[in-house]
Design a protein around this motif. Structure first.
Motif, PDB file in Angstrom:
ATOM      1  N   UNK A 111      13.584  64.723  35.411  1.00 20.87           N
ATOM      2  CA  UNK A 111      12.251  63.835  36.025  1.00 20.87           C
ATOM      3  C   UNK A 111      11.515  63.378  34.903  1.00 20.87           C
ATOM      4  N   UNK A 112      11.235  64.645  33.983  1.00 21.44           N
ATOM      5  CA  UNK A 112      10.204  63.991  32.742  1.00 21.44           C
ATOM      6  C   UNK A 112      10.756  63.063  31.866  1.00 21.44           C
ATOM      7  N   UNK A 113      12.208  63.130  31.878  1.00 21.46           N
ATOM      8  CA  UNK A 113      12.706  62.187  30.951  1.00 21.46           C
ATOM      9  C   UNK A 113      12.675  60.578  31.551  1.00 21.46           C
ATOM     10  N   UNK A 114      12.995  60.772  32.987  1.00 23.80           N
ATOM     11  CA  UNK A 114      12.718  59.551  33.727  1.00 23.80           C
ATOM     12  C   UNK A 114      11.437  58.913  33.668  1.00 23.80           C
ATOM     13  N   UNK A 115      10.520  59.931  33.728  1.00 23.19           N
ATOM     14  CA  UNK A 115       9.159  59.421  33.990  1.00 23.19           C
ATOM     15  C   UNK A 115       8.398  58.941  32.589  1.00 23.19           C
ATOM     16  N   UNK A 116       8.940  59.801  31.477  1.00 24.29           N
ATOM     17  CA  UNK A 116       8.192  59.800  30.173  1.00 24.29           C
ATOM     18  C   UNK A 116       7.086  60.547  30.012  1.00 24.29           C
ATOM     19  N   UNK A 117       6.897  61.552  30.856  1.00 25.72           N
ATOM     20  CA  UNK A 117       5.730  62.398  30.864  1.00 25.72           C
ATOM     21  C   UNK A 117       6.217  63.912  31.605  1.00 25.72           C
ATOM     22  N   UNK A 118       5.173  64.945  31.106  1.00 24.60           N
ATOM     23  CA  UNK A 118       5.466  66.277  31.776  1.00 24.60           C
ATOM     24  C   UNK A 118       5.197  66.082  33.346  1.00 24.60           C
ATOM     25  N   UNK A 119       5.743  67.132  33.947  1.00 22.85           N
ATOM     26  CA  UNK A 119       5.482  67.044  35.230  1.00 22.85           C
ATOM     27  C   UNK A 119       4.182  67.223  35.786  1.00 22.85           C
ATOM     28  N   UNK A 120       3.337  67.765  35.145  1.00 19.14           N
ATOM     29  CA  UNK A 120       2.123  68.058  35.378  1.00 19.14           C
ATOM     30  C   UNK A 120       1.256  66.559  35.415  1.00 19.14           C
ATOM     31  N   UNK A 121       1.575  65.954  34.362  1.00 20.87           N
ATOM     32  CA  UNK A 121       1.107  64.561  34.170  1.00 20.87           C
ATOM     33  C   UNK A 121       1.530  63.592  35.068  1.00 20.87           C
ATOM     34  N   UNK A 122       2.877  63.747  35.564  1.00 20.44           N
ATOM     35  CA  UNK A 122       3.625  62.854  36.360  1.00 20.44           C
ATOM     36  C   UNK A 122       2.656  62.942  37.845  1.00 20.44           C
ATOM     37  N   UNK A 123       2.398  64.168  38.137  1.00 22.23           N
ATOM     38  CA  UNK A 123       1.820  64.428  39.467  1.00 22.23           C
ATOM     39  C   UNK A 123       0.252  63.858  39.204  1.00 22.23           C
ATOM     40  N   UNK A 124      -0.262  64.030  38.423  1.00 22.81           N
ATOM     41  CA  UNK A 124      -1.749  63.728  38.017  1.00 22.81           C
ATOM     42  C   UNK A 124      -1.836  62.471  37.965  1.00 22.81           C
ATOM     43  N   UNK A 125      -0.705  61.739  37.322  1.00 17.72           N
ATOM     44  CA  UNK A 125      -0.913  60.049  37.159  1.00 17.72           C
ATOM     45  C   UNK A 125      -0.536  59.170  38.221  1.00 17.72           C
ATOM     46  N   UNK A 126       0.773  59.968  38.772  1.00 18.49           N
ATOM     47  CA  UNK A 126       1.017  58.977  39.672  1.00 18.49           C
ATOM     48  C   UNK A 126       1.105  59.482  41.309  1.00 18.49           C
ATOM     49  N   UNK A 127       1.073  60.793  41.464  1.00 20.72           N
ATOM     50  CA  UNK A 127       0.980  61.424  42.818  1.00 20.72           C
ATOM     51  C   UNK A 127       2.453  61.729  43.158  1.00 20.72           C
ATOM     52  N   UNK A 128       2.681  62.468  44.154  1.00 27.48           N
ATOM     53  CA  UNK A 128       3.675  63.243  44.725  1.00 27.48           C
ATOM     54  C   UNK A 128       4.793  62.219  45.140  1.00 27.48           C
ATOM     55  N   UNK A 129       4.503  60.911  45.706  1.00 24.15           N
ATOM     56  CA  UNK A 129       5.181  59.777  46.343  1.00 24.15           C
ATOM     57  C   UNK A 129       6.175  59.414  45.211  1.00 24.15           C
ATOM     58  N   UNK A 130       5.440  58.979  43.898  1.00 23.14           N
ATOM     59  CA  UNK A 130       6.157  58.465  42.871  1.00 23.14           C
ATOM     60  C   UNK A 130       7.069  59.463  42.113  1.00 23.14           C
ATOM     61  N   UNK A 131       6.435  60.674  42.171  1.00 20.17           N
ATOM     62  CA  UNK A 131       7.385  61.919  41.633  1.00 20.17           C
ATOM     63  C   UNK A 131       8.624  62.017  42.286  1.00 20.17           C
ATOM     64  N   UNK A 132       8.590  61.945  43.554  1.00 21.84           N
ATOM     65  CA  UNK A 132       9.839  61.885  44.373  1.00 21.84           C
ATOM     66  C   UNK A 132      10.673  60.770  43.907  1.00 21.84           C
ATOM     67  N   UNK A 133      10.379  59.702  43.872  1.00 28.10           N
ATOM     68  CA  UNK A 133      11.026  58.378  43.314  1.00 28.10           C
ATOM     69  C   UNK A 133      11.649  58.810  41.916  1.00 28.10           C
ATOM     70  N   UNK A 134      10.863  59.116  40.934  1.00 26.69           N
ATOM     71  CA  UNK A 134      11.511  59.632  39.856  1.00 26.69           C
ATOM     72  C   UNK A 134      12.653  60.657  39.822  1.00 26.69           C
ATOM     73  N   UNK A 135      12.282  61.598  40.848  1.00 24.48           N
ATOM     74  CA  UNK A 135      13.418  62.630  40.978  1.00 24.48           C
ATOM     75  C   UNK A 135      14.532  62.143  41.516  1.00 24.48           C
ATOM     76  N   UNK A 136      14.667  61.153  42.498  1.00 25.45           N
ATOM     77  CA  UNK A 136      15.776  60.532  43.068  1.00 25.45           C
ATOM     78  C   UNK A 136      16.676  59.897  41.999  1.00 25.45           C
ATOM     79  N   UNK A 137      15.805  59.262  41.061  1.00 28.07           N
ATOM     80  CA  UNK A 137      16.380  58.092  39.971  1.00 28.07           C
ATOM     81  C   UNK A 137      17.112  59.034  39.101  1.00 28.07           C
ATOM     82  N   UNK A 138      16.402  60.300  38.867  1.00 28.36           N
ATOM     83  CA  UNK A 138      17.002  61.259  37.974  1.00 28.36           C
ATOM     84  C   UNK A 138      18.173  61.971  38.360  1.00 28.36           C
ATOM     85  N   UNK A 139      18.236  62.235  39.712  1.00 26.59           N
ATOM     86  CA  UNK A 139      19.394  62.888  40.519  1.00 26.59           C
ATOM     87  C   UNK A 139      20.537  61.825  40.324  1.00 26.59           C
TER      88      UNK A 139
END
Length: 244
Positions: A111-139
């Protein structure tokens, strides 16, 4: 492959399909126009079925003739480990992958590779909904790149219906469960209180998360309770489960 082994494999595939789809031999006979006696011989590895008869059976099953007659065994599914942080997904997952000689994947790192940021930053910058989208793409990427692998998933993946459905369809899912107290102790031992950092009622929160997600985790194909077990004992049990 010998003729005997080939016919045995063909029979196993027909029988397994019937079992998975809840169809009796009589029902498959009626749908295909092939006698029950002939189907029984086929499933017993004693078939001498013609191409046209086999085509009828395949059509009634809704599969291709090729999927029945190919000589190689089907590829084993990926194994996905589910559970809250501290369940043992990373520790047991890495050991299991080593034993099975398959790649080990930490989905959070993907997920971090997909988003280009650490998980904490992904949540802080994009929120949980965006995190889930990154997670699905990563999977999706991980499953496309690996026919076989052991995947340690994030604890909250099961809350996204679409991503969890993909995981259940494409992988053998194992819920690693343990007590709230052991979850807490293991997280503390790892020196990482994420996602509980700064919360005074961390143990109560773990209890609540487990209660909220019990129904979701229970959809896994297999369950392994690691409470009170050493990593070695849990690994032995896990190996036995996935090889059954």
């Amino acid at each position: 492959m010998t003729e005997t082994a080939y016919l045995s494999l063909l029979g196993d595939r027909v029988r397994a399909w019937r079992s998975e789809n809840g169809m009796t031999r009589k029902e498959l006979s009626a749908a295909s126009g092939v006698s029950e006696r002939y189907l029984a011989q086929l499933e017993a590895g004693e078939g001498n079925i013609s191409v046209l008869l086999l085509r009828k059976v395949a059509r009634a099953m809704g599969v291709t003739v090729e999927s029945l007659v190919r000589e190689e065994q089907p590829q084993q599914k990926c194994i996905a480990l589910l559970g809250l942080r501290g369940a043992g997904k990373s520790t047991l997952g890495a050991k299991l992958a080593e034993f099975l000689k398959t790649p080990f994947v930490e989905l959070d790192l993907e997920v971090e590779k997909e988003a280009g940021a650490e998980l904490s930053e992904v949540f802080a910058m994009y929120g949980q909904d965006a995190f889930r989208r990154f997670e699905r793409r990563a999977l999706e990427r991980v499953l496309a790149q690996n026919d076989r692998s052991v995947i340690a998933t994030g604890g909250g993946l099961v809350t996204d219906a679409g991503t969890y459905r993909m995981l259940l369809e494409r992988c053998t899912c194992v819920w690693l469960k343990t007590s709230p107290e052991e979850h807490m102790a293991r997280v503390i031992a790892q020196g990482d209180m994420r996602p509980f950092k700064g919360r005074s009622a961390a143990l109560d929160e773990i209890r609540q998360l487990l209660a909220d997600r019990d129904r979701l985790y229970s959809r896994a194909d297999l369950v392994l309770d690691t409470s009170g077990k050493t990593a070695r004992a849990s690994l032995t049990q896990l190996l036995s489960l996935v090889k059954t």
